[in-house]
Design a protein around this motif. Structure first.
Motif, mmCIF file in Angstrom:
data_model
loop_
_atom_site.group_PDB
_atom_site.id
_atom_site.type_symbol
_atom_site.label_atom_id
_atom_site.label_comp_id
_atom_site.label_asym_id
_atom_site.label_seq_id
_atom_site.Cartn_x
_atom_site.Cartn_y
_atom_site.Cartn_z
ATOM 1 N N GLU A 1 -68.468 -9.989 9.048
ATOM 2 C CA GLU A 1 -67.208 -9.429 8.541
ATOM 3 C C GLU A 1 -67.378 -8.951 7.101
ATOM 4 O O GLU A 1 -66.860 -7.899 6.702
ATOM 5 C CB GLU A 1 -66.093 -10.480 8.604
ATOM 6 C CG GLU A 1 -65.739 -10.958 9.993
ATOM 7 C CD GLU A 1 -66.698 -12.013 10.538
ATOM 8 O OE1 GLU A 1 -67.565 -12.470 9.762
ATOM 9 O OE2 GLU A 1 -66.592 -12.339 11.733
ATOM 10 N N GLU A 2 -68.134 -9.734 6.335
ATOM 11 C CA GLU A 2 -68.384 -9.391 4.945
ATOM 12 C C GLU A 2 -69.219 -8.114 4.861
ATOM 13 O O GLU A 2 -68.901 -7.185 4.114
ATOM 14 C CB GLU A 2 -69.135 -10.559 4.276
ATOM 15 C CG GLU A 2 -69.210 -10.490 2.769
ATOM 16 C CD GLU A 2 -69.923 -11.693 2.172
ATOM 17 O OE1 GLU A 2 -69.841 -11.856 0.949
ATOM 18 O OE2 GLU A 2 -70.558 -12.456 2.934
ATOM 19 N N ARG B 1 -67.225 -4.927 5.741
ATOM 20 C CA ARG B 1 -66.304 -4.513 4.684
ATOM 21 C C ARG B 1 -67.050 -3.738 3.601
ATOM 22 O O ARG B 1 -66.607 -2.689 3.156
ATOM 23 C CB ARG B 1 -65.607 -5.746 4.082
ATOM 24 C CG ARG B 1 -64.600 -5.394 2.994
ATOM 25 C CD ARG B 1 -63.721 -6.557 2.624
ATOM 26 N NE ARG B 1 -64.371 -7.497 1.727
ATOM 27 C CZ ARG B 1 -64.828 -8.688 2.074
ATOM 28 N NH1 ARG B 1 -64.697 -9.103 3.329
ATOM 29 N NH2 ARG B 1 -65.401 -9.487 1.197
ATOM 30 N N TYR B 2 -68.217 -4.221 3.228
ATOM 31 C CA TYR B 2 -68.977 -3.552 2.168
ATOM 32 C C TYR B 2 -69.620 -2.257 2.657
ATOM 33 O O TYR B 2 -69.732 -1.295 1.896
ATOM 34 C CB TYR B 2 -70.033 -4.502 1.600
ATOM 35 C CG TYR B 2 -69.432 -5.732 0.968
ATOM 36 C CD1 TYR B 2 -68.362 -5.621 0.078
ATOM 37 C CD2 TYR B 2 -69.910 -7.003 1.264
ATOM 38 C CE1 TYR B 2 -67.795 -6.742 -0.506
ATOM 39 C CE2 TYR B 2 -69.342 -8.134 0.683
ATOM 40 C CZ TYR B 2 -68.285 -7.997 -0.195
ATOM 41 O OH TYR B 2 -67.701 -9.110 -0.768
ATOM 42 N N SER C 1 -68.280 -0.176 4.623
ATOM 43 C CA SER C 1 -67.229 0.849 4.574
ATOM 44 C C SER C 1 -67.027 1.394 3.161
ATOM 45 O O SER C 1 -66.444 2.457 2.975
ATOM 46 C CB SER C 1 -65.913 0.276 5.101
ATOM 47 O OG SER C 1 -65.392 -0.692 4.204
#
Length: 487
Positions: free
Chosen positions: A314-315, A318-319, A321
């Motif tokens: 998930e981390e 996010r990065y 993107s």
């Protein structure tokens, strides 16, 4: 000061003359930089042989000489170390001298024909965003966390690598991402380094001026994976037929990524437009600002690597993107006249084909695609007609021009490129030797909504002509010219 015998640890030594318990100041392979009590390593290069400068090094103060062949006359009070390979010796000596800094961080090397800079640079970005102190050794620049240093080689020499890795240790850097070129592997610059992992992007026609055959080029890349320890990971692109070859003899833990074939890490392109890519990475969708199929591979490699290095999915997503394109890699802007200008480093047939196919997959075909491209001098000449063929076949107009001619005749290079153009594409082609004039002509030909691709030099801010690096920045020049034409 360090003891000579300590910095010779792991070096394959054939013979010793003199005392290895002497204290030495520093290591150099350039005799002009030798000072009192230095060690001179005589490297056998493609243009010069360091053995010819041993006497000069001693006159400048060298207390020890590391070489592949001992001189006929040995000087008193100088220690001579005969080794099997002086490049390999330098790599181990550099690592020992700087206290093996690669062992104190997680070092990941990326190798392949295309994508090394993008993958390494974006991994640097991603881990910075995740809050870590990060290092980068790339074609574009060297980063020690937030501090930038200029670079001139894809894989720097062993002393430079270890010096910066030691600096990273001192600054508390935890992860470092490094481009590993075939030249660097062949010249043993990465020996003595402890890698946490290795990434293989792809393999296509390049550097055959240096490596005599494609098989040799492939096997040099493979040697990097052969040398990885069992504690490391080896991540390879299996859509490239050479991907599995890289894994054949490695002791590292094996992982694969692909868009078209079965792999541990899979990606699917859901949307591809000038605004970005919508990707499905394994089972997770992510929107990214990067563009094109080739960047889908790059992002998949980054996603896989971040998981292998311990980040949560998930981390990472996010990065991913938030990642910005790397300088000179599909770097683009849209002018006030709605002309899209793209600057890309594509300097191999495969890279040029990838970029042009990406643009053609996005454009509506109602606009022109005008390509400006050349080939570098003093490099593999066999790729030039292939570049000419690809550019003329996949563009609506082409302007062939000078790249970095170096010591070659620029017109001769253009003739080689033109030889690849098929008769049906003759009418598409212009040849303009002056690169700025070629870019200006492309800008003059462009109408609203047209696309200009300027390929070959990317992030470079110079043009190398007869050993002189003249100020030249494709992105800045096309920006200025399009603004002038709008007035």
């Amino acid at each position: 000061m360090k003891l000579l015998k300590d910095i010779l640890y792991k070096v394959k030594i054939n013979a010793v003359s003199g005392n290895t318990s002497v204290s030495v100041n520093k290591i150099e392979f350039d005799s002009r930089k030798i000072e009192s009590k230095d060690v001179f390593v005589a490297l056998v290069g493609t243009l010069s042989d360091g053995h010819d400068y041993i006497t000069k090094a001693i006159n400048n103060g060298a207390i020890a000489i590391v070489c592949q062949k001992l001189p006929e006359k040995l000087e008193d009070n100088v220690t001579y170390i005969e080794v099997e390979n002086s490049n390999e010796a330098l790599a181990f000596m550099a690592a020992n001298y700087y206290e093996n800094p690669s062992e104190n961080l997680k070092l990941v090397g990326t190798t392949g024909t295309n994508g090394k800079t993008t993958v390494s640079s974006l991994l640097y970005q991603l881990f910075k965003k995740a809050g870590y102190k990060v290092g980068l050794l790339s074609t574009v620049k060297i980063m020690v966390d937030d501090t930038t240093y200029e670079t001139s080689h894809t894989t720097p020499d062993s002393l430079t690598i270890n010096r910066f890795l030691k600096l990273m240790n001192d600054e508390g850097v935890e992860f470092c991402f490094m481009e590993v070129s075939s030249h660097g592997i062949h010249q043993k610059r990465t020996e003595g380094l402890h890698f946490e992992g290795g990434i293989f992007t792809n393999l296509s026609h390049d550097h055959l001026d240096y490596h005599s055959t494609f098989a040799e080029y492939r096997d040099v890349k493979k040697a990097f994976f052969d040398g990885l320890p069992k504690t490391a990971f080896a991540l390879v692109n299996t859509d490239d037929k050479n991907g599995l070859v890289m894994l054949q003899n490695t002791n590292a833990k094996k992982y694969t990524y692909a868009l078209k074939t079965y792999a541990d890490y899979k990606a699917q392109i859901l949307e591809n437009q000038f605004g970005g890519l919508l990707l499905k990475l394994n089972d997770n969708e992510v929107w990214t600002k990067l563009i094109g199929n080739f960047n889908a591979y790059n992002l998949l490699a980054i996603y896989a690597t971040s998981e292998l290095l311990g980040l949560q999915n998930e981390e990472s997503l996010r990065y991913i993107s938030e990642l910005e394109s790397v300088s000179g890699r599909f770097e683009y802007f849209v002018s006030d006249e709605k002309i899209t200008a793209i600057v890309d480093y594509a300097h191999t047939p495969d890279a040029l084909k990838n970029v042009l196919e990406t643009i053609n997959s996005i454009r509506t075909k109602n606009e022109e695609l005008i390509t400006v491209v050349g080939c570098g001098g003093d490099r593999d000449a066999t790729k030039r007609p292939k570049m000419g063929h690809i550019a003329s076949a996949l563009s609506t107009k082409v302007v062939f021009t000078s790249d970095n001619p170096r010591t070659e005749d620029a017109q001769s290079i253009l003739n080689d490129i033109e030889a690849g153009v098929e008769p049906q594409n003759f009418k598409k082609v212009l040849s303009i030797l002056d690169r700025k004039q070629a870019i200006k002509t492309a800008c003059q030909l462009a109408q609203p909504n047209d696309i200009i691709l300027i390929a070959g030099k990317g992030h470079e801010t110079y043009q190398d002509i007869n050993g002189v690096k003249n100020d030249f920045d494709d992105y800045r020049i096309v920006s200025e010219l399009l603004k002038q034409l709008q007035k």
